[in-house]
Design a protein around this motif. Structure first.
Motif, PDB file in Angstrom:
ATOM      1  N   GLY A  63       0.806  -1.220   0.000  1.00  0.00           N
ATOM      2  CA  GLY A  63       0.000   0.000   0.000  1.00  0.00           C
ATOM      3  C   GLY A  63       0.835   1.264   0.000  1.00  0.00           C
ATOM      4  O   GLY A  63       0.311   2.352  -0.192  1.00  0.00           O
ATOM      5  N   SER A  64       2.153   1.110   0.213  1.00  0.00           N
ATOM      6  CA  SER A  64       2.994   2.292   0.113  1.00  0.00           C
ATOM      7  C   SER A  64       3.888   2.163  -1.115  1.00  0.00           C
ATOM      8  O   SER A  64       4.271   1.073  -1.520  1.00  0.00           O
ATOM      9  CB  SER A  64       3.825   2.480   1.386  1.00  0.00           C
ATOM     10  N   CYS A  65       4.225   3.302  -1.683  1.00  0.00           N
ATOM     11  CA  CYS A  65       4.986   3.341  -2.922  1.00  0.00           C
ATOM     12  C   CYS A  65       6.431   2.897  -2.693  1.00  0.00           C
ATOM     13  O   CYS A  65       7.085   3.352  -1.754  1.00  0.00           O
ATOM     14  CB  CYS A  65       4.937   4.756  -3.493  1.00  0.00           C
ATOM     15  N   ASP A  66       6.914   2.004  -3.550  1.00  0.00           N
ATOM     16  CA  ASP A  66       8.286   1.515  -3.444  1.00  0.00           C
ATOM     17  C   ASP A  66       9.318   2.619  -3.667  1.00  0.00           C
ATOM     18  O   ASP A  66      10.438   2.537  -3.191  1.00  0.00           O
ATOM     19  CB  ASP A  66       8.524   0.429  -4.493  1.00  0.00           C
ATOM     20  N   ASN A  67       8.936   3.612  -4.405  1.00  0.00           N
ATOM     21  CA  ASN A  67       9.888   4.646  -4.783  1.00  0.00           C
ATOM     22  C   ASN A  67       9.914   5.816  -3.802  1.00  0.00           C
ATOM     23  O   ASN A  67      10.959   6.165  -3.277  1.00  0.00           O
ATOM     24  CB  ASN A  67       9.575   5.136  -6.197  1.00  0.00           C
ATOM     25  N   CYS A  68       8.739   6.402  -3.519  1.00  0.00           N
ATOM     26  CA  CYS A  68       8.711   7.614  -2.690  1.00  0.00           C
ATOM     27  C   CYS A  68       8.155   7.345  -1.298  1.00  0.00           C
ATOM     28  O   CYS A  68       8.233   8.213  -0.432  1.00  0.00           O
ATOM     29  CB  CYS A  68       7.896   8.712  -3.385  1.00  0.00           C
ATOM     30  N   GLY A  69       7.598   6.139  -1.069  1.00  0.00           N
ATOM     31  CA  GLY A  69       7.099   5.802   0.259  1.00  0.00           C
ATOM     32  C   GLY A  69       5.728   6.369   0.572  1.00  0.00           C
ATOM     33  O   GLY A  69       5.185   6.119   1.639  1.00  0.00           O
ATOM     34  N   GLU A  70       5.161   7.121  -0.370  1.00  0.00           N
ATOM     35  CA  GLU A  70       3.820   7.670  -0.160  1.00  0.00           C
ATOM     36  C   GLU A  70       2.783   6.561  -0.207  1.00  0.00           C
ATOM     37  O   GLU A  70       3.000   5.506  -0.819  1.00  0.00           O
ATOM     38  CB  GLU A  70       3.487   8.696  -1.255  1.00  0.00           C
ATOM     39  N   GLN A  71       1.652   6.813   0.435  1.00  0.00           N
ATOM     40  CA  GLN A  71       0.541   5.874   0.376  1.00  0.00           C
ATOM     41  C   GLN A  71      -0.010   5.821  -1.053  1.00  0.00           C
ATOM     42  O   GLN A  71      -0.224   6.858  -1.674  1.00  0.00           O
ATOM     43  CB  GLN A  71      -0.543   6.347   1.361  1.00  0.00           C
ATOM     44  N   ILE A  72      -0.202   4.632  -1.563  1.00  0.00           N
ATOM     45  CA  ILE A  72      -0.814   4.495  -2.881  1.00  0.00           C
ATOM     46  C   ILE A  72      -2.323   4.680  -2.719  1.00  0.00           C
ATOM     47  O   ILE A  72      -2.919   4.061  -1.839  1.00  0.00           O
ATOM     48  CB  ILE A  72      -0.502   3.106  -3.488  1.00  0.00           C
ATOM     49  N   PRO A  73      -2.919   5.569  -3.523  1.00  0.00           N
ATOM     50  CA  PRO A  73      -4.368   5.837  -3.371  1.00  0.00           C
ATOM     51  C   PRO A  73      -5.197   4.562  -3.465  1.00  0.00           C
ATOM     52  O   PRO A  73      -4.903   3.678  -4.272  1.00  0.00           O
ATOM     53  CB  PRO A  73      -4.678   6.761  -4.558  1.00  0.00           C
ATOM     54  N   ALA A  74      -6.230   4.484  -2.605  1.00  0.00           N
ATOM     55  CA  ALA A  74      -7.058   3.277  -2.532  1.00  0.00           C
ATOM     56  C   ALA A  74      -7.682   2.941  -3.879  1.00  0.00           C
ATOM     57  O   ALA A  74      -7.808   1.773  -4.245  1.00  0.00           O
ATOM     58  CB  ALA A  74      -8.145   3.454  -1.475  1.00  0.00           C
ATOM     59  N   GLY A  75      -8.048   3.980  -4.615  1.00  0.00           N
ATOM     60  CA  GLY A  75      -8.664   3.750  -5.928  1.00  0.00           C
ATOM     61  C   GLY A  75      -7.720   3.018  -6.861  1.00  0.00           C
ATOM     62  O   GLY A  75      -8.140   2.142  -7.627  1.00  0.00           O
ATOM     63  N   ARG A  76      -6.451   3.376  -6.787  1.00  0.00           N
ATOM     64  CA  ARG A  76      -5.456   2.719  -7.634  1.00  0.00           C
ATOM     65  C   ARG A  76      -5.259   1.266  -7.205  1.00  0.00           C
ATOM     66  O   ARG A  76      -5.147   0.368  -8.030  1.00  0.00           O
ATOM     67  CB  ARG A  76      -4.131   3.484  -7.550  1.00  0.00           C
ATOM     68  N   LEU A  77      -5.231   1.051  -5.894  1.00  0.00           N
ATOM     69  CA  LEU A  77      -5.060  -0.316  -5.391  1.00  0.00           C
ATOM     70  C   LEU A  77      -6.269  -1.189  -5.723  1.00  0.00           C
ATOM     71  O   LEU A  77      -6.127  -2.393  -5.911  1.00  0.00           O
ATOM     72  CB  LEU A  77      -4.833  -0.293  -3.881  1.00  0.00           C
ATOM     73  N   GLU A  78      -7.443  -0.544  -5.783  1.00  0.00           N
ATOM     74  CA  GLU A  78      -8.627  -1.307  -6.150  1.00  0.00           C
ATOM     75  C   GLU A  78      -8.565  -1.726  -7.608  1.00  0.00           C
ATOM     76  O   GLU A  78      -8.885  -2.849  -7.963  1.00  0.00           O
ATOM     77  CB  GLU A  78      -9.882  -0.467  -5.922  1.00  0.00           C
ATOM     78  N   ALA A  79      -8.101  -0.798  -8.438  1.00  0.00           N
ATOM     79  CA  ALA A  79      -8.028  -1.082  -9.873  1.00  0.00           C
ATOM     80  C   ALA A  79      -6.856  -2.020 -10.183  1.00  0.00           C
ATOM     81  O   ALA A  79      -6.952  -2.891 -11.036  1.00  0.00           O
ATOM     82  CB  ALA A  79      -7.896   0.215 -10.659  1.00  0.00           C
ATOM     83  N   ARG A  80      -5.747  -1.818  -9.483  1.00  0.00           N
ATOM     84  CA  ARG A  80      -4.546  -2.621  -9.707  1.00  0.00           C
ATOM     85  C   ARG A  80      -3.960  -3.015  -8.362  1.00  0.00           C
ATOM     86  O   ARG A  80      -3.029  -2.392  -7.872  1.00  0.00           O
ATOM     87  CB  ARG A  80      -3.495  -1.801 -10.484  1.00  0.00           C
ATOM     88  N   PRO A  81      -4.512  -4.074  -7.750  1.00  0.00           N
ATOM     89  CA  PRO A  81      -4.073  -4.457  -6.396  1.00  0.00           C
ATOM     90  C   PRO A  81      -2.593  -4.830  -6.333  1.00  0.00           C
ATOM     91  O   PRO A  81      -2.032  -4.903  -5.247  1.00  0.00           O
ATOM     92  CB  PRO A  81      -4.952  -5.666  -6.071  1.00  0.00           C
ATOM     93  N   TRP A  82      -1.977  -5.055  -7.486  1.00  0.00           N
ATOM     94  CA  TRP A  82      -0.557  -5.430  -7.515  1.00  0.00           C
ATOM     95  C   TRP A  82       0.355  -4.227  -7.672  1.00  0.00           C
ATOM     96  O   TRP A  82       1.557  -4.388  -7.842  1.00  0.00           O
ATOM     97  CB  TRP A  82      -0.304  -6.423  -8.654  1.00  0.00           C
ATOM     98  N   SER A  83      -0.216  -3.023  -7.596  1.00  0.00           N
ATOM     99  CA  SER A  83       0.598  -1.816  -7.730  1.00  0.00           C
ATOM    100  C   SER A  83       1.587  -1.707  -6.578  1.00  0.00           C
ATOM    101  O   SER A  83       1.223  -1.868  -5.425  1.00  0.00           O
ATOM    102  CB  SER A  83      -0.283  -0.565  -7.718  1.00  0.00           C
ATOM    103  N   SER A  84       2.851  -1.448  -6.903  1.00  0.00           N
ATOM    104  CA  SER A  84       3.806  -1.200  -5.836  1.00  0.00           C
ATOM    105  C   SER A  84       4.396   0.201  -5.958  1.00  0.00           C
ATOM    106  O   SER A  84       5.329   0.560  -5.261  1.00  0.00           O
ATOM    107  CB  SER A  84       4.923  -2.249  -5.847  1.00  0.00           C
ATOM    108  N   HIS A  85       3.807   1.001  -6.867  1.00  0.00           N
ATOM    109  CA  HIS A  85       4.214   2.389  -7.018  1.00  0.00           C
ATOM    110  C   HIS A  85       2.962   3.265  -7.086  1.00  0.00           C
ATOM    111  O   HIS A  85       1.940   2.835  -7.592  1.00  0.00           O
ATOM    112  CB  HIS A  85       5.021   2.599  -8.298  1.00  0.00           C
ATOM    113  N   CYS A  86       3.091   4.496  -6.579  1.00  0.00           N
ATOM    114  CA  CYS A  86       2.003   5.449  -6.744  1.00  0.00           C
ATOM    115  C   CYS A  86       1.962   5.864  -8.215  1.00  0.00           C
ATOM    116  O   CYS A  86       2.863   5.557  -8.988  1.00  0.00           O
ATOM    117  CB  CYS A  86       2.191   6.657  -5.820  1.00  0.00           C
ATOM    118  N   VAL A  87       0.904   6.612  -8.570  1.00  0.00           N
ATOM    119  CA  VAL A  87       0.708   6.930  -9.991  1.00  0.00           C
ATOM    120  C   VAL A  87       1.906   7.683 -10.579  1.00  0.00           C
ATOM    121  O   VAL A  87       2.403   7.328 -11.644  1.00  0.00           O
ATOM    122  CB  VAL A  87      -0.583   7.771 -10.176  1.00  0.00           C
ATOM    123  N   SER A  88       2.386   8.691  -9.870  1.00  0.00           N
ATOM    124  CA  SER A  88       3.437   9.512 -10.464  1.00  0.00           C
ATOM    125  C   SER A  88       4.760   8.753 -10.585  1.00  0.00           C
ATOM    126  O   SER A  88       5.486   8.886 -11.556  1.00  0.00           O
ATOM    127  CB  SER A  88       3.628  10.809  -9.686  1.00  0.00           C
TER     128      SER A  88
END
Ligand SMILES: [Zn+2]
Length: 109
Positions: free
Chosen positions: A78-103
């Motif tokens: 749930g946190s970004c591998d690169n910047c450590g920010e929380q990945i938005p819930a909407g993104r995690l819902e759409a892509r639960p395998w996300s390990s980076h925030c959008v930017s």
């Protein structure tokens, strides 16, 4: 996070199946030059390129799923591998395998 490991597993299975379909050799690859129109060879070549691109994309997706499972295990999911920010819930819902925030996902590629 309930059901997330199952969700990732299901997605992995789906991707593996898709890849298995891609790597199956096309039946008509052998007979291109025999009485077929010139255009047929071209479309097969294009199809090959598309398959390779799709294969790369699935491969990337698999490693993302791997990473997400690791993150679940070590508690950083749930946190970004690169910047450590929380990945938005909407993104995690759409892509639960996300390990980076959008930017970061945009700049990482
Ligand atoms: Zn980030």
């Amino acid at each position: 996070m309930e059901g997330l490991p199952e969700l990732l597993k299901a997605k992995r299975r789906e991707v593996v199946e898709e890849m298995a379909g891609l790597t199956a050799p096309p039946d008509d690859a052998g007979g291109i030059s025999f009485g077929k129109r010139v255009g047929d060879g071209t479309s097969i070549a294009v199809e090959r390129i598309t398959q390779v691109a799709a294969h790369d994309r699935f491969q990337a997706l698999l490693s993302e799923i791997d990473r997400a499972e690791q993150k679940l295990a070590d508690g950083s999911y749930g946190s970004c591998d690169n910047c450590g920010e929380q990945i938005p819930a909407g993104r995690l819902e759409a892509r639960p395998w996300s390990s980076h925030c959008v930017s970061c996902a945009v700049t990482a590629r």
